[in-house]
Design a protein around this motif. Sequence first.
Motif: not given
Length: 296
Positions: A111-113, A123-130, A281-287, A291-295
């Motif tokens: 789904l992310a792809l 769009r894919l972010t750094g954490p999502k790509t990892i 797989v579980a780690s990947g799904i979590y990443l 939700k990205p942290r808002v500064p």
Amino acid sequence: MERKDQMDLFGAVALIAFALNLAFNQVVISVTNGGFSPVFQAGVRSAGAVLVLLIWMRLRGVGFHVPRAAWLGGIISGLLFSLEFMCLFSALDLTTVSRASVIFYTMPVWLALIAHVFFPGERLTGPKTIGLILAMAGVAIALADRSGGKVSWTGDLLALTSSLCWAGIVVCVRLTPLAKVPPAQQLMFQVLISAPILLILAPLFGPLIRDVAPIHVAGLLFQIIAVASLGFLAWFWLMSIYPSSSVASFSFLSPVFSVLLGWILLSENVAPSVWGALVLVASGIYLINRKPRVPA
């Protein structure tokens, strides 16, 4: 219950319970395959869910009016739903719950792809790509390991196909007017269309009835009531209360619970590589769903 801006204790407990319910359902499907052929079982489940939903909608005063513009999306989602569960039920007849679940619950990866291509705001972010890399590595490990007892390339590929269909349903809903249709009607479309398709196709996959025992009938009733109808309605209800990203972040629990329950309840021989694949797989799904942290 009013809409909430963040997850609370009730929501967390409810989502953990839902993930456990889905995981237990994988075990139930595998066991119930002993009494009914997989495709026939899936068809009866959808037919039973239609009846339960009709009763629920009647009691709640919910109508089945769907705008004509949403019919095409509803039909496509119903066809994908049919293929998804025809493949998943068959996969659980050919391979272990642990293997099928690790592969099936990679849906957020696909789904992310797809979202990266079709939804500009996702769009894919750094954490999502990892996360994607980790999850896909886990799938590769699971597919590569052919050790253990009940292992089947066909079963693995069927589980993967069902995962892709699941992602396809989400995309279909988001890209068509079906997105404006209430959840109960969306679910009704899927079970109403899939029931006759699965029941008609079922004889092509062998005898409909195997060695039926009370436990198989109980398993079928559990799927109809606790998963295919009221279970998914409960999930839609939680989605209407809590932020979707917070709800999605709990999805990594389902493959974890599935592997553990397959190991505990079915005494499945879970190879070390499958445990490793599960962690990835579980780690990947979590990443992917975090939700990205808002500064500040």
